[in-house]
Design a protein around this motif. Structure first.
Motif, PDB file in Angstrom:
ATOM      1  N   GLN A 146       0.834  -1.198   0.000  1.00  0.00           N
ATOM      2  CA  GLN A 146       0.000   0.000   0.000  1.00  0.00           C
ATOM      3  C   GLN A 146       0.871   1.252   0.000  1.00  0.00           C
ATOM      4  O   GLN A 146       0.581   2.221  -0.700  1.00  0.00           O
ATOM      5  N   MET A 147       1.941   1.240   0.785  1.00  0.00           N
ATOM      6  CA  MET A 147       2.852   2.385   0.835  1.00  0.00           C
ATOM      7  C   MET A 147       3.523   2.595  -0.525  1.00  0.00           C
ATOM      8  O   MET A 147       3.648   3.728  -0.998  1.00  0.00           O
ATOM      9  N   THR A 148       3.921   1.519  -1.158  1.00  0.00           N
ATOM     10  CA  THR A 148       4.554   1.625  -2.470  1.00  0.00           C
ATOM     11  C   THR A 148       3.586   2.178  -3.503  1.00  0.00           C
ATOM     12  O   THR A 148       3.960   3.017  -4.327  1.00  0.00           O
ATOM     13  N   LYS A 149       2.338   1.730  -3.464  1.00  0.00           N
ATOM     14  CA  LYS A 149       1.344   2.237  -4.415  1.00  0.00           C
ATOM     15  C   LYS A 149       1.094   3.729  -4.226  1.00  0.00           C
ATOM     16  O   LYS A 149       0.855   4.443  -5.188  1.00  0.00           O
ATOM     17  N   SER A 150       1.154   4.201  -2.985  1.00  0.00           N
ATOM     18  CA  SER A 150       0.917   5.622  -2.753  1.00  0.00           C
ATOM     19  C   SER A 150       2.071   6.481  -3.247  1.00  0.00           C
ATOM     20  O   SER A 150       1.914   7.681  -3.457  1.00  0.00           O
TER      21      SER A 150
END
Length: 162
Positions: A146-150
């Motif tokens: 999720q952090m990478t996608k953001s």
């Protein structure tokens, strides 16, 4: 009257102007609302609709991430390329139905050459992106994914200005 009365914010019976001036006024409306000036019901409806779409999009995105993690890491389905294939088949089917059957949007009727040079490269890169992101669920935690996608919008912006 103060300037807010003429820039799309309602003070009494006045309504928001239309066109570009109205769009600019609606953008200023939220700042005016903080100063005690109210927005028209139509503007409030647009704001609520926009935020509803954002919340729906975020909810679906989180649900897909959690489902993919469960499916690929815990349910015993260790085939990310097959999951990508199902995703692409589903999207293609929905697109064909929307364009060819229900005529939701008009068809562009591209030539084979245009299709192969304009559409296929994007489709192939998107399929590779899905394959690699689905493979990541086997090895990474949901929070890290999720952090990478953001971070992606920022990375796309940086690549765009280089």
């Amino acid at each position: 009257p103060p300037p807010a009365a003429s820039c799309g914010v309602v003070q009494g019976p006045r309504e928001a102007p239309e066109g570009l001036a109205g769009a600019r006024a609606r953008a200023r409306g939220s700042a005016m609302g903080a100063m005690g000036v109210t927005m028209s019901p139509r503007v409030w409806a647009q704001v609520v609709r926009a935020y509803s779409y954002v919340v729906l999009w975020m909810s679906v995105s989180i649900s897909v991430i959690l489902f993919n993690k469960w499916l690929l890491a815990y349910a015993g389905f260790h085939y990310p390329i097959t999951l990508t294939l199902w995703h692409m088949l589903f999207c293609s089917t929905i697109a064909i139905l929307c364009v060819r059957v229900f005529k939701v949007i008009p068809s562009h009727n591209l030539s084979v050459r245009d299709y192969m040079t304009r559409v296929m490269p994007i489709g192939m890169l998107y399929a590779l992106s899905l394959w690699f992101s689905n493979s990541a669920y086997l090895y990474l935690s949901v929070s890290f994914i999720q952090m990478t996608k953001s971070l992606m919008p920022g990375l796309v912006y940086i690549c765009g200005i280089l």
